[in-house]
Enzyme design. Sequence first.
Site, PDB file in Angstrom:
ATOM      1  CB  SER A 183     -30.951  43.446 122.510  1.00  0.00           C
ATOM      2  OG  SER A 183     -31.808  44.192 123.331  1.00  0.00           O
ATOM      3  CG  HIS A 214     -34.298  46.225 127.815  1.00  0.00           C
ATOM      4  ND1 HIS A 214     -34.169  45.404 126.718  1.00  0.00           N
ATOM      5  CD2 HIS A 214     -33.280  47.113 127.731  1.00  0.00           C
ATOM      6  CE1 HIS A 214     -33.117  45.787 126.005  1.00  0.00           C
ATOM      7  NE2 HIS A 214     -32.546  46.819 126.597  1.00  0.00           N
TER       8      HIS A 214
HETATM    9  P1  ADP Z   1     -28.939  51.228 123.501  1.00  0.00           P
HETATM   10  O1  ADP Z   1     -28.768  50.799 122.102  1.00  0.00           O
HETATM   11  O2  ADP Z   1     -29.395  52.647 123.706  1.00  0.00           O
HETATM   12  O3  ADP Z   1     -27.835  50.828 124.471  1.00  0.00           O
HETATM   13  P2  ADP Z   1     -30.448  49.125 124.701  1.00  0.00           P
HETATM   14  O4  ADP Z   1     -31.830  48.692 124.314  1.00  0.00           O
HETATM   15  O5  ADP Z   1     -29.369  48.118 124.520  1.00  0.00           O
HETATM   16  O6  ADP Z   1     -30.228  50.421 123.916  1.00  0.00           O
HETATM   17  O7  ADP Z   1     -30.426  49.593 126.214  1.00  0.00           O
HETATM   18  C1  ADP Z   1     -31.224  50.623 126.711  1.00  0.00           C
HETATM   19  C2  ADP Z   1     -30.877  50.884 128.172  1.00  0.00           C
HETATM   20  O8  ADP Z   1     -31.154  49.718 128.925  1.00  0.00           O
HETATM   21  C3  ADP Z   1     -29.422  51.215 128.450  1.00  0.00           C
HETATM   22  O9  ADP Z   1     -29.377  52.151 129.508  1.00  0.00           O
HETATM   23  C4  ADP Z   1     -28.841  49.911 128.921  1.00  0.00           C
HETATM   24  O10 ADP Z   1     -27.731  50.089 129.765  1.00  0.00           O
HETATM   25  C5  ADP Z   1     -30.032  49.342 129.671  1.00  0.00           C
HETATM   26  N1  ADP Z   1     -29.976  47.889 129.753  1.00  0.00           N
HETATM   27  C6  ADP Z   1     -29.818  47.014 128.745  1.00  0.00           C
HETATM   28  N2  ADP Z   1     -29.808  45.743 129.192  1.00  0.00           N
HETATM   29  C7  ADP Z   1     -29.961  45.817 130.533  1.00  0.00           C
HETATM   30  C8  ADP Z   1     -29.992  44.846 131.594  1.00  0.00           C
HETATM   31  N3  ADP Z   1     -29.829  43.552 131.352  1.00  0.00           N
HETATM   32  N4  ADP Z   1     -30.185  45.294 132.860  1.00  0.00           N
HETATM   33  C9  ADP Z   1     -30.309  46.624 133.096  1.00  0.00           C
HETATM   34  N5  ADP Z   1     -30.259  47.583 132.163  1.00  0.00           N
HETATM   35  C10 ADP Z   1     -30.080  47.195 130.899  1.00  0.00           C
END
Ligand code: ADP
Length: 163
Positions: A128, A17
């Site tokens: 996460s 993130h």
């Molecule tokens: P959600 O529950 O909305 O998927 P997340 O917190 O898991 O929320 O993810 C938010 C955004 O961050 C999403 O667009 C997801 O694809 C992106 N994301 C999550 N992990 C990564 C990562 N390791 N690298 C790049 N983008 C990520």
Amino acid sequence: MTTAVYTGSFDPITLGHLNLIKRASRVFDRVIVCIMYNKNKTPLFTVEERVRQVTEVTARFPNVEVDSSDMLVAEYARLKGAGVVVRGLRAVSDYEKECQMALINKRLNPELETFFLPASEKYMYLSSSAVKELALFGADLSAFAPREIIGEIEAKFDRKGRK
Ligand code: ADP
């Protein structure tokens, strides 16, 4: 001035993130990281905890702000005057869900564009949930979560007791 929103659960925020936030902050004038909460889900961290954690780890980016909301992303972006929503694309598994969401958001708010950033190679498989799973087993989290919050993640699992 282009304002972008980057939404997610961030439960907890990972280095994946953070990498996306850093890259988005170089492209857009203003980036609002918004913790979206869903009352039907039981998170590891409360919204207040997540806001504090994300604020702490993004403090070095002057054009990044942190917020929380339970609104639809399309409505939230309109409220904030944001023309862009940033999303990260990891392996193929993200693609279908993200495209569906982008189309729905466009339908709800035709002014809103979704920008996809590919995950960095280093963080392609990081989520996460993976961080929580590793924490449960007492693994070293330093390659996965921002160092400022590692103690807090570990403490949650210490309290719950490792199985
Ligand atoms: P959600 O529950 O909305 O998927 P997340 O917190 O898991 O929320 O993810 C938010 C955004 O961050 C999403 O667009 C997801 O694809 C992106 N994301 C999550 N992990 C990564 C990562 N390791 N690298 C790049 N983008 C990520």
